[in-house]
Enzyme design. Sequence first.
Site, PDB file in Angstrom:
ATOM      1  N   PRO A   1       0.822  -1.210   0.000  1.00  0.00           N
ATOM      2  CA  PRO A   1       0.000   0.000   0.000  1.00  0.00           C
ATOM      3  C   PRO A   1       0.856   1.260   0.000  1.00  0.00           C
ATOM      4  CG  PRO A   1       0.090  -0.923   2.187  1.00  0.00           C
ATOM      5  CD  PRO A   1       0.807  -1.886   1.296  1.00  0.00           C
ATOM      6  N   GLU A   2       0.267   2.326  -0.492  1.00  0.00           N
ATOM      7  CA  GLU A   2       0.942   3.620  -0.476  1.00  0.00           C
ATOM      8  C   GLU A   2       0.446   4.383   0.753  1.00  0.00           C
ATOM      9  OE1 GLU A   2       2.673   4.786  -3.546  1.00  0.00           O
ATOM     10  OE2 GLU A   2       2.354   2.897  -4.568  1.00  0.00           O
TER      11      GLU A   2
ATOM     12  N   LYS B   1       3.360   4.486   6.333  1.00  0.00           N
ATOM     13  CA  LYS B   1       2.541   3.326   6.007  1.00  0.00           C
ATOM     14  C   LYS B   1       2.245   2.481   7.245  1.00  0.00           C
ATOM     15  CE  LYS B   1       5.067   2.677   1.933  1.00  0.00           C
ATOM     16  NZ  LYS B   1       5.428   1.694   0.900  1.00  0.00           N
TER      17      LYS B   1
ATOM     18  N   ASN C   1       5.344   2.083  -4.572  1.00  0.00           N
ATOM     19  CA  ASN C   1       5.843   1.905  -5.937  1.00  0.00           C
ATOM     20  C   ASN C   1       5.075   2.712  -6.985  1.00  0.00           C
ATOM     21  OD1 ASN C   1       7.567   0.978  -7.836  1.00  0.00           O
ATOM     22  ND2 ASN C   1       6.699  -1.075  -7.986  1.00  0.00           N
TER      23      ASN C   1
ATOM     24  N   ARG D   1      12.634  -3.799  -7.146  1.00  0.00           N
ATOM     25  CA  ARG D   1      11.188  -3.702  -7.385  1.00  0.00           C
ATOM     26  C   ARG D   1      11.005  -3.228  -8.818  1.00  0.00           C
ATOM     27  NH1 ARG D   1       8.100  -1.642  -2.887  1.00  0.00           N
ATOM     28  NH2 ARG D   1       6.333  -2.081  -4.239  1.00  0.00           N
TER      29      ARG D   1
END
Length: 271
Positions: free
Chosen positions: A2-3, A51, A171, A258
């Site tokens: 999650p962002e 987060k 991301n 990533r």
Amino acid sequence: MPEGDSVYRLARRLHSALAGADLTRTEFRVPQLAGTDLSGCRVIQVVARGKHLLIRLKADRPDISGQLSLHSHLMMEGRWDLYAPGQRWKRPAHTARMVLETATMVAVAFEIQQLRLLPTDQEHEVVGHLGPDLLGPDWDAHLATGNLLREPQRPLGTALLDQRLLAGVGNIYRCEILFLARLHPETPCAQVENLDTVVSLAHRLLQLNKDRTRRVTTGLAHSREPFWVYGRTGKPCLRCSTPIRQIALGDDFGATERDCYYCPACQKLEE
Ligand SMILES: [Zn+2]
């Protein structure tokens, strides 16, 4: 993963469901909290820090006193559901890690990680390492810019994901910020001339999306395409039509690889 904006929304949803209510039953399905019972505690506040999620409780029982915080992180798989008492859960019960019940609500956390109970005045132990929070009251653009320059040769594409430098970028935002700033993901931080503009862009994007249910970085003009580059491998760049490229981006500063998406024409690596 999650962002920051999705954890911010989650905290707000949990806050409106639980704050002010007394816990009638709690259940912890992690070894470190096995046997812990927080029934009788009142939920004071639910907040996001980067987060990370913090559920602040006021204990008013002879055996526990003061304010306590339940800390957790969603990591990749974590989810929270809210149910009415007696309602059937939508996810497998064996993946539940924490159940918090009030008279009117059952909050269930599935596959969350780093679950810990600690005194509220010691929250720094679990979130003190975080850089300025893009959605937090402590946001400090100047400090975040300085943090990104701590390792001048580090690629901006991996530095943006390092929550110790600034907290909240995942991301999707990492890729979108780099595209909007027309920077190749491997550009060393020190080579970015307008790093403070990049930092304020990150702040603006998360702020704009924190109240939306659907994350959009392209604006209304491209409403069918919510993102400029993220997840668009091989599709034409919305700005120049060059096929979007995907690379596995890591670095020598501790970042694991990533997938990173970018436009090779709009985001050239300066020599
Ligand atoms: Zn392009």
